[in-house]
Scaffold this active site. Structure first.
Site, mmCIF file in Angstrom:
data_model
loop_
_atom_site.group_PDB
_atom_site.id
_atom_site.type_symbol
_atom_site.label_atom_id
_atom_site.label_comp_id
_atom_site.label_asym_id
_atom_site.label_seq_id
_atom_site.Cartn_x
_atom_site.Cartn_y
_atom_site.Cartn_z
ATOM 1 N N THR A 1 0.817 -1.209 0.000
ATOM 2 C CA THR A 1 0.000 0.000 0.000
ATOM 3 C C THR A 1 0.850 1.257 0.000
ATOM 4 O O THR A 1 1.952 1.272 0.567
ATOM 5 C CB THR A 1 -0.903 0.019 1.251
ATOM 6 O OG1 THR A 1 -1.468 1.327 1.375
ATOM 7 C CG2 THR A 1 -0.128 -0.258 2.525
ATOM 8 N N TYR B 1 -1.663 -0.543 10.485
ATOM 9 C CA TYR B 1 -1.954 -1.140 9.171
ATOM 10 C C TYR B 1 -0.772 -0.941 8.234
ATOM 11 O O TYR B 1 -0.263 -1.897 7.625
ATOM 12 C CB TYR B 1 -3.222 -0.509 8.573
ATOM 13 C CG TYR B 1 -3.390 -0.799 7.103
ATOM 14 C CD1 TYR B 1 -3.691 -2.087 6.654
ATOM 15 C CD2 TYR B 1 -3.224 0.208 6.144
ATOM 16 C CE1 TYR B 1 -3.824 -2.358 5.299
ATOM 17 C CE2 TYR B 1 -3.356 -0.055 4.789
ATOM 18 C CZ TYR B 1 -3.656 -1.339 4.373
ATOM 19 O OH TYR B 1 -3.781 -1.608 3.027
HETATM 20 N N1 LIG Z 1 -8.770 -0.977 -0.984
HETATM 21 C C1 LIG Z 1 -7.699 -0.197 -1.138
HETATM 22 O O1 LIG Z 1 -7.792 0.991 -1.495
HETATM 23 C C2 LIG Z 1 -6.318 -0.781 -0.919
HETATM 24 C C3 LIG Z 1 -5.217 0.057 -1.084
HETATM 25 C C4 LIG Z 1 -3.947 -0.459 -0.875
HETATM 26 C C5 LIG Z 1 -3.767 -1.807 -0.589
HETATM 27 N N2 LIG Z 1 -4.839 -2.606 -0.439
HETATM 28 C C6 LIG Z 1 -4.604 -4.023 -0.134
HETATM 29 O O2 LIG Z 1 -5.328 -4.831 -1.046
HETATM 30 C C7 LIG Z 1 -5.691 -6.054 -0.432
HETATM 31 C C8 LIG Z 1 -7.165 -6.353 -0.675
HETATM 32 O O3 LIG Z 1 -7.950 -5.307 -0.127
HETATM 33 P P1 LIG Z 1 -9.522 -5.204 -0.387
HETATM 34 O O4 LIG Z 1 -9.861 -3.770 -0.448
HETATM 35 O O5 LIG Z 1 -9.901 -6.088 -1.505
HETATM 36 O O6 LIG Z 1 -10.083 -5.775 0.992
HETATM 37 P P2 LIG Z 1 -11.211 -6.894 1.267
HETATM 38 O O7 LIG Z 1 -11.445 -6.858 2.747
HETATM 39 O O8 LIG Z 1 -12.362 -6.739 0.358
HETATM 40 O O9 LIG Z 1 -10.455 -8.239 0.870
HETATM 41 C C9 LIG Z 1 -9.603 -8.947 1.737
HETATM 42 C C10 LIG Z 1 -9.938 -10.433 1.576
HETATM 43 O O10 LIG Z 1 -9.018 -11.203 2.368
HETATM 44 C C11 LIG Z 1 -9.745 -12.209 3.086
HETATM 45 N N3 LIG Z 1 -8.939 -12.504 4.274
HETATM 46 C C12 LIG Z 1 -8.602 -11.640 5.268
HETATM 47 N N4 LIG Z 1 -7.825 -12.255 6.175
HETATM 48 C C13 LIG Z 1 -7.635 -13.534 5.736
HETATM 49 C C14 LIG Z 1 -6.922 -14.661 6.246
HETATM 50 N N5 LIG Z 1 -6.240 -14.599 7.397
HETATM 51 N N6 LIG Z 1 -6.964 -15.815 5.527
HETATM 52 C C15 LIG Z 1 -7.665 -15.910 4.377
HETATM 53 N N7 LIG Z 1 -8.358 -14.877 3.862
HETATM 54 C C16 LIG Z 1 -8.352 -13.710 4.532
HETATM 55 C C17 LIG Z 1 -11.089 -11.570 3.355
HETATM 56 O O11 LIG Z 1 -12.114 -12.504 3.632
HETATM 57 C C18 LIG Z 1 -11.335 -10.792 2.070
HETATM 58 O O12 LIG Z 1 -11.998 -11.584 1.100
HETATM 59 C C19 LIG Z 1 -5.316 -5.924 1.053
HETATM 60 O O13 LIG Z 1 -4.099 -6.606 1.272
HETATM 61 C C20 LIG Z 1 -5.133 -4.425 1.227
HETATM 62 O O14 LIG Z 1 -4.207 -4.122 2.241
HETATM 63 C C21 LIG Z 1 -6.125 -2.131 -0.590
HETATM 64 O O1 LIG Z 2 -15.954 8.935 5.140
HETATM 65 C C1 LIG Z 2 -14.867 9.400 4.715
HETATM 66 C C2 LIG Z 2 -13.803 8.560 4.280
HETATM 67 C C3 LIG Z 2 -12.630 9.153 3.842
HETATM 68 N N1 LIG Z 2 -12.500 10.515 3.829
HETATM 69 C C4 LIG Z 2 -11.233 11.119 3.335
HETATM 70 O O2 LIG Z 2 -11.015 10.605 2.034
HETATM 71 C C5 LIG Z 2 -9.635 10.372 1.777
HETATM 72 C C6 LIG Z 2 -9.437 8.911 1.424
HETATM 73 O O3 LIG Z 2 -9.769 8.087 2.538
HETATM 74 P P1 LIG Z 2 -10.046 6.512 2.394
HETATM 75 O O4 LIG Z 2 -10.902 6.268 1.210
HETATM 76 O O5 LIG Z 2 -10.502 6.014 3.714
HETATM 77 O O6 LIG Z 2 -8.607 5.947 2.026
HETATM 78 P P2 LIG Z 2 -7.204 6.018 2.808
HETATM 79 O O7 LIG Z 2 -7.350 6.303 4.244
HETATM 80 O O8 LIG Z 2 -6.320 6.927 2.003
HETATM 81 O O9 LIG Z 2 -6.710 4.512 2.714
HETATM 82 C C7 LIG Z 2 -6.965 3.722 1.550
HETATM 83 O O10 LIG Z 2 -5.882 3.811 0.687
HETATM 84 C C8 LIG Z 2 -4.698 3.248 1.195
HETATM 85 C C9 LIG Z 2 -3.641 3.422 0.129
HETATM 86 O O11 LIG Z 2 -3.359 4.784 -0.062
HETATM 87 C C10 LIG Z 2 -4.945 1.785 1.525
HETATM 88 O O12 LIG Z 2 -3.791 1.204 2.026
HETATM 89 C C11 LIG Z 2 -6.050 1.619 2.510
HETATM 90 O O13 LIG Z 2 -6.323 0.244 2.705
HETATM 91 C C12 LIG Z 2 -7.267 2.281 1.959
HETATM 92 O O14 LIG Z 2 -8.309 2.257 2.926
HETATM 93 C C13 LIG Z 2 -8.912 10.805 3.064
HETATM 94 O O15 LIG Z 2 -8.479 12.137 2.885
HETATM 95 C C14 LIG Z 2 -9.999 10.753 4.136
HETATM 96 O O16 LIG Z 2 -9.770 11.684 5.174
HETATM 97 C C15 LIG Z 2 -13.538 11.337 4.216
HETATM 98 O O17 LIG Z 2 -13.434 12.569 4.173
HETATM 99 N N2 LIG Z 2 -14.692 10.760 4.680
#
Ligand SMILES: NC(=O)c1ccc[n+]([C@@H]2O[C@H](COP(=O)([O-])OP(=O)(O)OC[C@H]3O[C@@H](n4cnc5c(N)ncnc54)[C@H](O)[C@@H]3O)[C@@H](O)[C@H]2O)c1
Ligand SMILES: O=c1ccn([C@@H]2O[C@H](COP(=O)(O)OP(=O)(O)O[C@H]3O[C@H](CO)[C@@H](O)[C@H](O)[C@H]3O)[C@@H](O)[C@H]2O)c(=O)[nH]1
Length: 324
Positions: free
Chosen positions: A114, A138
């Protein structure tokens, strides 16, 4: 065969589709803690198991040549309240997976990291060479795992690719997948709920950041462009074994919270209701990717970079879910 951990989750389910669209055999391992069994497409095997159950993972890895490791816990605020849960589910589970891979003789690992590992950075796009200053459990858990897997890859235990995702949003343009988790805290997800009348308003968490309009700036990336990067990276790892690879995945441009709300308001034809709220602990003012390396080395071509497209696809998914 490629195994996607967390493939029943938001991002993992899109990676499964991208791999299938590219003609690869895919299976999923997921404990369904935040994922959904029906997010796994027909014809893709789902092993319902926890990564920390090393023996079951070894069994699942038979015949698997590469793992895309997306499973984990992802909410920054929650990680501050429950650090041990986060280190357990992100660090311990990743060590368990790595051990299982070695035991099963699996060659390649791609890890979902991330942008949060960079910690507080300025306005300028951040490159992969920036020193890491993770500002919450995290982010720290992801930085630890990068280090642990890097040490293992350095010993030749497997080939490693790391993708540092920026802010992932939107949904599959064909409507096959999207973000389901009802408790999701991501800005666009929450804002769409407010825009569709499912909650009273979006709380804008911080209106006094040193940014152009006082709200947080992030590099929002379409989930399908992100998924495509995994296919390219897996191919690159196979083509050049022994070369560790690390890439930012973002577009190199940031949008503020107010800018996201404005684009969503345009798509809805009405303003999204919002209220000002306090900054969230552990949050950063601005995080934008320097993506030069992935563009050059992997030939990654963003295809859905317009914020309006991310919003349009996300909204189409929300409406589809509302219709049942
Ligand atoms: N959503 C974002 O903006 C974002 C940004 C940066 C990185 N990531 C990374 O991307 C990955 C996926 O995120 P997402 O948004 O799809 O989240 P998500 O919660 O939708 O997906 C995570 C999945 O992992 C499974 N899981 C969690 N713990 C587990 C375990 N111990 N064993 C087996 N399965 C398990 C959950 O059931 C779920 O299906 C994560 O590693 C997260 O850190 C997400
Ligand atoms: O209800 C909300 C949610 C978010 N924010 C703002 O929106 C921006 C984005 O927030 P959010 O969508 O929660 O993302 P991040 O906190 O930047 O984190 C995300 O993006 C990261 C990578 O940059 C990932 O690692 C994390 O899993 C993912 O949750 C930030 O400025 C927050 O302060 C609001 O104002 N209101």
């Amino acid at each position: 065969m490629i195994l996607v951990t967390g493939g029943a989750g938001y991002i993992g389910s899109h990676i499964v589709l991208a791999l299938r669209d590219a003609g690869r055999d895919v299976m999923v391992l997921d404990n369904l803690s935040t994922g959904f069994a029906d997010a796994v497409p027909d014809g893709v095997r789902l092993v319902e198991a926890d990564l920390r159950d090393t023996d079951r993972v070894i069994e699942a890895l038979r015949g698997v040549e590469a793992v895309v490791h997306c499973a984990g816990s992802i909410v920054v605020n929650e990680s501050i309240e429950k650090p041990l849960d986060y280190y357990g589910n992100n660090v311990s589970a990743s060590v368990s997976l790595a051990k299982a891979m070695v035991a099963a003789g699996c060659q390649r690992l791609l890890f979902s990291s991330t942008a949060a590992v960079y910690g507080p950075v300025g306005d300028a796009p951040v490159s992969e060479d920036e020193p890491l200053k993770p500002a919450n459990p995290y982010a720290a858990s992801k930085a630890f795992v990068e280090r642990i897997l890097g040490d293992a890859a350095g010993q030749g235990l497997f080939d490693l690719g790391v993708l540092r995702y920026f802010n992932v949003a939107g949904a599959d343009p064909a409507g096959r997948a999207g973000q389901r988790a009802p408790g999701a805290t991501h800005l666009l997800k929450v804002a769409m709920a407010a825009g569709l009348g499912l909650r009273p308003a979006v709380e804008v968490t911080g209106t006094d950041y040193p940014t152009r309009d006082g709200t947080g700036v992030r590099d929002y990336i379409h989930v399908s462009d992100l998924a495509a990067a995994h296919v390219l990276l897996l191919d690159a790892l196979a083509a050049e074994p022994g070369r560790p690879r690390l890439y930012n995945v973002g577009y190199g441009r940031g949008a503020s919270v107010f800018e996201v709300l404005a684009v969503l308001g345009d798509a809805l034809g009405q303003a999204v209701p919002w209220v000002a709220a306090a900054r969230r602990p552990g949050d950063m003012a601005s995080v934008v990717a320097d993506n030069a390396r992935i563009l050059k080395e992997l030939g990654w071509v963003p295809r859905h970079a317009a914020l309006a497209e991310i919003v349009r696809d996300g909204l189409a998914w929300e409406r589809r879910m509302l219709q049942g």
